[in-house]
Design a protein around this motif. Structure first.
Motif, mmCIF file in Angstrom:
data_model
loop_
_atom_site.group_PDB
_atom_site.id
_atom_site.type_symbol
_atom_site.label_atom_id
_atom_site.label_comp_id
_atom_site.label_asym_id
_atom_site.label_seq_id
_atom_site.Cartn_x
_atom_site.Cartn_y
_atom_site.Cartn_z
ATOM 1 N N TRP A 123 0.831 -1.204 0.000
ATOM 2 C CA TRP A 123 0.000 0.000 0.000
ATOM 3 C C TRP A 123 0.864 1.252 0.000
ATOM 4 C CZ3 TRP A 123 -2.718 2.389 4.789
ATOM 5 C CH2 TRP A 123 -3.557 3.440 4.377
ATOM 6 N N ARG A 124 1.948 1.212 0.772
ATOM 7 C CA ARG A 124 2.855 2.361 0.818
ATOM 8 C C ARG A 124 3.465 2.618 -0.547
ATOM 9 N NH1 ARG A 124 5.613 5.856 3.739
ATOM 10 N NH2 ARG A 124 7.840 6.172 3.411
ATOM 11 N N ALA A 125 3.884 1.554 -1.230
ATOM 12 C CA ALA A 125 4.485 1.722 -2.550
ATOM 13 C C ALA A 125 3.469 2.194 -3.585
ATOM 14 C CB ALA A 125 5.103 0.399 -2.998
ATOM 15 N N ALA A 126 2.213 1.775 -3.418
ATOM 16 C CA ALA A 126 1.182 2.098 -4.402
ATOM 17 C C ALA A 126 0.537 3.460 -4.179
ATOM 18 C CB ALA A 126 0.102 1.021 -4.377
ATOM 19 N N SER B 193 1.058 3.215 9.296
ATOM 20 C CA SER B 193 0.327 1.949 9.194
ATOM 21 C C SER B 193 1.299 0.775 9.155
ATOM 22 C CB SER B 193 -0.545 1.943 7.939
ATOM 23 O OG SER B 193 -1.530 2.951 7.991
ATOM 24 N N ALA B 194 2.360 0.917 8.351
ATOM 25 C CA ALA B 194 3.361 -0.145 8.273
ATOM 26 C C ALA B 194 4.089 -0.312 9.596
ATOM 27 C CB ALA B 194 4.359 0.156 7.144
ATOM 28 N N LEU B 195 4.369 0.801 10.270
ATOM 29 C CA LEU B 195 5.067 0.714 11.552
ATOM 30 C C LEU B 195 4.191 0.068 12.615
ATOM 31 C CD1 LEU B 195 7.804 1.431 12.752
ATOM 32 C CD2 LEU B 195 6.813 3.562 13.572
ATOM 33 N N PHE B 196 2.893 0.341 12.582
ATOM 34 C CA PHE B 196 1.972 -0.300 13.519
ATOM 35 C C PHE B 196 1.964 -1.813 13.300
ATOM 36 C CE2 PHE B 196 -2.290 -1.855 14.658
ATOM 37 C CZ PHE B 196 -2.353 -1.473 15.984
ATOM 38 N N ALA B 197 1.890 -2.225 12.039
ATOM 39 C CA ALA B 197 1.915 -3.653 11.729
ATOM 40 C C ALA B 197 3.229 -4.286 12.184
ATOM 41 C CB ALA B 197 1.716 -3.867 10.227
ATOM 42 N N ALA B 198 4.338 -3.575 11.982
ATOM 43 C CA ALA B 198 5.641 -4.095 12.409
ATOM 44 C C ALA B 198 5.721 -4.235 13.921
ATOM 45 C CB ALA B 198 6.758 -3.174 11.906
#
Length: 207
Positions: free
Chosen positions: A51-54, A65-70
């Motif tokens: 999602w970040r790349a897109a 969002s990615a950091l929360f998932a990590a």
């Protein structure tokens, strides 16, 4: 990436502590099915990166969002490693450190940097795995502080505070590599957030 300032580190603590609460809930509810949980969390983390790349126009949203998932993945992985070894959090921590060091070495050999997050896709390719591994290490260190014989919650937070103040001082008064200081602060705030996640879980759920 957001500017590395007070706002960034505040968001870092809040987002990661929230992930710590969710990760702790998953640990206590699904520890015996942690393999499936880890696969699901890895897919979630991977999806957040896609999602970040897109969606480059949503850089801030996709970053957090990615950091929360990590952070959720880090808490569950740290607990799973601990349970798999069966010898407590300190040993789990020792298993993670060489992997983190190897990740930095590979990153430096391929990019010439210490996993700095820039506009270059190659830098992001290394940043996120290292961020996830660092979060696992932070969660494991948080577990060490709660392990019998560990420093305990209060003393651990005091050590983290001193470490962060020292890092700020080094950034202000020396010419040490900023990337190295960033990752030190990233690890310390990860430990603090993981501790906060555990305490938050106990407050919310009463145990």
């Amino acid at each position: 990436m957001p500017e590395i300032a007070i706002g960034f580190w505040t968001n870092r603590l809040v987002v990661t502590a929230g992930g710590g609460i969710l990760g702790e809930a998953l640990n206590r509810s699904y520890l015996h099915h942690s393999g499936r949980v880890i696969v699901a969390l890895m897919l979630w983390f991977g999806g957040a990166l896609v999602w970040r790349a897109a969606a480059p126009q949503l850089a801030r949203v996709t970053f957090w969002s990615a950091l929360f998932a990590a952070s959720v993945l880090g808490v569950v992985l740290a607990r799973t490693i601990d349970a798999a070894l069966g010898v407590g959090d300190p040993a789990a921590t020792l298993q993670i450190v060489p992997l983190l060091v190897l990740s930095f070495v590979l990153c430096y050999r391929n990019t010439g940097t210490s996993a700095a997050l820039t506009d270059h896709p190659v830098d992001e390719l290394f940043f996120w795995p290292i961020a996830a591994i660092t979060q696992v290490l932070g969660s494991a260190l948080a577990g060490c502080s709660r392990y019998p014989g560990g420093p305990g919650y209060g003393l651990a937070l005091m050590v983290i505070a001193v470490g962060l103040l020292t890092t700020i001082g080094l950034a202000s008064l020396t010419r040490l590599p900023r990337a190295a200081l960033f990752w030190i602060a990233f690890l310390l705030t990860g430990v603090a957030a993981a501790l906060g996640g555990v305490r938050g879980y106990e407050i919310v759920f009463g145990y």
